[in-house]
Scaffold this motif. Structure first.
Motif, PDB file in Angstrom:
ATOM      1  N   VAL A   1       0.854  -1.197   0.000  1.00  0.00           N
ATOM      2  CA  VAL A   1       0.000   0.000   0.000  1.00  0.00           C
ATOM      3  C   VAL A   1       0.891   1.249   0.000  1.00  0.00           C
ATOM      4  O   VAL A   1       2.023   1.222   0.491  1.00  0.00           O
ATOM      5  CB  VAL A   1      -0.978   0.047   1.208  1.00  0.00           C
ATOM      6  CG1 VAL A   1      -1.975  -1.094   1.141  1.00  0.00           C
ATOM      7  CG2 VAL A   1      -0.249   0.083   2.528  1.00  0.00           C
ATOM      8  N   PRO A   2       0.390   2.361  -0.571  1.00  0.00           N
ATOM      9  CA  PRO A   2       1.192   3.584  -0.630  1.00  0.00           C
ATOM     10  C   PRO A   2       1.577   4.088   0.766  1.00  0.00           C
ATOM     11  O   PRO A   2       0.921   3.788   1.761  1.00  0.00           O
ATOM     12  CB  PRO A   2       0.255   4.577  -1.335  1.00  0.00           C
ATOM     13  CG  PRO A   2      -0.663   3.724  -2.128  1.00  0.00           C
ATOM     14  CD  PRO A   2      -0.885   2.505  -1.281  1.00  0.00           C
ATOM     15  N   ASP A   3       2.654   4.885   0.811  1.00  0.00           N
ATOM     16  CA  ASP A   3       3.205   5.372   2.080  1.00  0.00           C
ATOM     17  C   ASP A   3       2.285   6.363   2.796  1.00  0.00           C
ATOM     18  O   ASP A   3       2.242   6.383   4.020  1.00  0.00           O
ATOM     19  CB  ASP A   3       4.532   6.109   1.828  1.00  0.00           C
ATOM     20  CG  ASP A   3       5.624   5.182   1.346  1.00  0.00           C
ATOM     21  OD1 ASP A   3       5.803   4.115   1.956  1.00  0.00           O
ATOM     22  OD2 ASP A   3       6.288   5.538   0.351  1.00  0.00           O
ATOM     23  N   ARG A   4       1.604   7.204   2.033  1.00  0.00           N
ATOM     24  CA  ARG A   4       0.878   8.326   2.634  1.00  0.00           C
ATOM     25  C   ARG A   4      -0.491   8.516   1.999  1.00  0.00           C
ATOM     26  O   ARG A   4      -0.699   8.199   0.825  1.00  0.00           O
ATOM     27  CB  ARG A   4       1.670   9.636   2.443  1.00  0.00           C
ATOM     28  CG  ARG A   4       3.039   9.647   3.100  1.00  0.00           C
ATOM     29  CD  ARG A   4       2.979  10.212   4.490  1.00  0.00           C
ATOM     30  NE  ARG A   4       4.181   9.916   5.246  1.00  0.00           N
ATOM     31  CZ  ARG A   4       4.380  10.333   6.494  1.00  0.00           C
ATOM     32  NH1 ARG A   4       3.479  11.064   7.112  1.00  0.00           N
ATOM     33  NH2 ARG A   4       5.483  10.011   7.133  1.00  0.00           N
ATOM     34  N   ILE A   5      -1.397   9.076   2.794  1.00  0.00           N
ATOM     35  CA  ILE A   5      -2.692   9.541   2.302  1.00  0.00           C
ATOM     36  C   ILE A   5      -2.688  11.055   2.467  1.00  0.00           C
ATOM     37  O   ILE A   5      -2.316  11.556   3.539  1.00  0.00           O
ATOM     38  CB  ILE A   5      -3.853   8.948   3.132  1.00  0.00           C
ATOM     39  CG1 ILE A   5      -3.843   7.421   3.033  1.00  0.00           C
ATOM     40  CG2 ILE A   5      -5.188   9.509   2.669  1.00  0.00           C
ATOM     41  CD1 ILE A   5      -4.844   6.760   3.965  1.00  0.00           C
ATOM     42  N   ALA A   6      -3.027  11.771   1.415  1.00  0.00           N
ATOM     43  CA  ALA A   6      -3.110  13.228   1.483  1.00  0.00           C
ATOM     44  C   ALA A   6      -4.552  13.651   1.228  1.00  0.00           C
ATOM     45  O   ALA A   6      -5.237  13.063   0.384  1.00  0.00           O
ATOM     46  CB  ALA A   6      -2.188  13.867   0.441  1.00  0.00           C
ATOM     47  N   VAL A   7      -5.014  14.651   1.972  1.00  0.00           N
ATOM     48  CA  VAL A   7      -6.381  15.146   1.827  1.00  0.00           C
ATOM     49  C   VAL A   7      -6.356  16.652   1.621  1.00  0.00           C
ATOM     50  O   VAL A   7      -5.734  17.380   2.401  1.00  0.00           O
ATOM     51  CB  VAL A   7      -7.237  14.808   3.070  1.00  0.00           C
ATOM     52  CG1 VAL A   7      -8.680  15.244   2.847  1.00  0.00           C
ATOM     53  CG2 VAL A   7      -7.170  13.329   3.401  1.00  0.00           C
ATOM     54  N   PHE A   8      -7.003  17.083   0.553  1.00  0.00           N
ATOM     55  CA  PHE A   8      -7.178  18.516   0.275  1.00  0.00           C
ATOM     56  C   PHE A   8      -8.654  18.741  -0.020  1.00  0.00           C
ATOM     57  O   PHE A   8      -9.186  18.187  -0.989  1.00  0.00           O
ATOM     58  CB  PHE A   8      -6.360  18.940  -0.951  1.00  0.00           C
ATOM     59  CG  PHE A   8      -4.867  18.933  -0.744  1.00  0.00           C
ATOM     60  CD1 PHE A   8      -4.199  20.059  -0.307  1.00  0.00           C
ATOM     61  CD2 PHE A   8      -4.134  17.786  -1.007  1.00  0.00           C
ATOM     62  CE1 PHE A   8      -2.823  20.048  -0.126  1.00  0.00           C
ATOM     63  CE2 PHE A   8      -2.752  17.754  -0.839  1.00  0.00           C
ATOM     64  CZ  PHE A   8      -2.106  18.901  -0.393  1.00  0.00           C
ATOM     65  N   ASP A   9      -9.314  19.543   0.805  1.00  0.00           N
ATOM     66  CA  ASP A   9     -10.735  19.863   0.568  1.00  0.00           C
ATOM     67  C   ASP A   9     -11.576  18.606   0.349  1.00  0.00           C
ATOM     68  O   ASP A   9     -12.418  18.559  -0.545  1.00  0.00           O
ATOM     69  CB  ASP A   9     -10.889  20.785  -0.647  1.00  0.00           C
ATOM     70  CG  ASP A   9     -10.297  22.157  -0.394  1.00  0.00           C
ATOM     71  OD1 ASP A   9     -10.388  22.632   0.762  1.00  0.00           O
ATOM     72  OD2 ASP A   9      -9.750  22.756  -1.332  1.00  0.00           O
TER      73      ASP A   9
END
Ligand SMILES: [Mg+2]
Length: 92
Positions: free
Chosen positions: A32-40
Motif C-alpha cells: 500500500v502507498p506510504d501516505r494519504i493526502a487530503v485537500f478539501d
C-alpha cells in the motif's frame, strides 16, 4: 537523496499547501502507498521513492488496484514531482 528526505519534503509541502497527510499502514496488505493526502475532502494516495527508484511489484499491484477503484494515486520520487503535486493542490 534518500526516500526519507523525499518523504520529509512531501510532508512539509502538503502542510504548506493547507492539506492534511497521514502515514498509511494497512496490516495484511503489502505494497500500500506510504501516505494519504487530503485537500478539501479530496483524497490522494502517495508512494514516496528515492529518485529513480521504481515501484516494487507489490506496490505496482496495489497502485493499480487503487487507480481501478477510482482513487488518485501518485508515485513521487523527487522534489520536482512533489512541487508538481503541490501546485495541483495549492489554493493560495
Ligand atoms: Mg516508499
Amino acid at each position: 537523496m534518500r526516500e526519507r528526505e523525499i518523504e520529509a519534503y512531501f510532508v512539509r509541502r502538503v502542510k504548506e499547501a493547507g492539506g492534511l497527510q497521514r502515514k498509511f499502514v494497512s496490516p495484511g496488505n503489502r505494497g500500500v502507498p506510504d501516505r494519504i493526502a487530503v485537500f478539501d475532502g479530496r483524497v490522494s494516495f502517495v508512494e514516496l521513492k528515492a529518485p529513480g527508484k521504481p515501484l516494487r511489484p507489490d506496490q505496482e499491484r496495489e497502485h493499480k488496484r487503487l487507480c481501478n477503484a477510482g482513487c488518485k494515486t501518485f508515485k513521487l520520487d523527487s522534489k520536482g514531482t512533489i512541487d508538481f503535486f503541490y501546485s495541483m493542490h495549492d489554493r493560495a
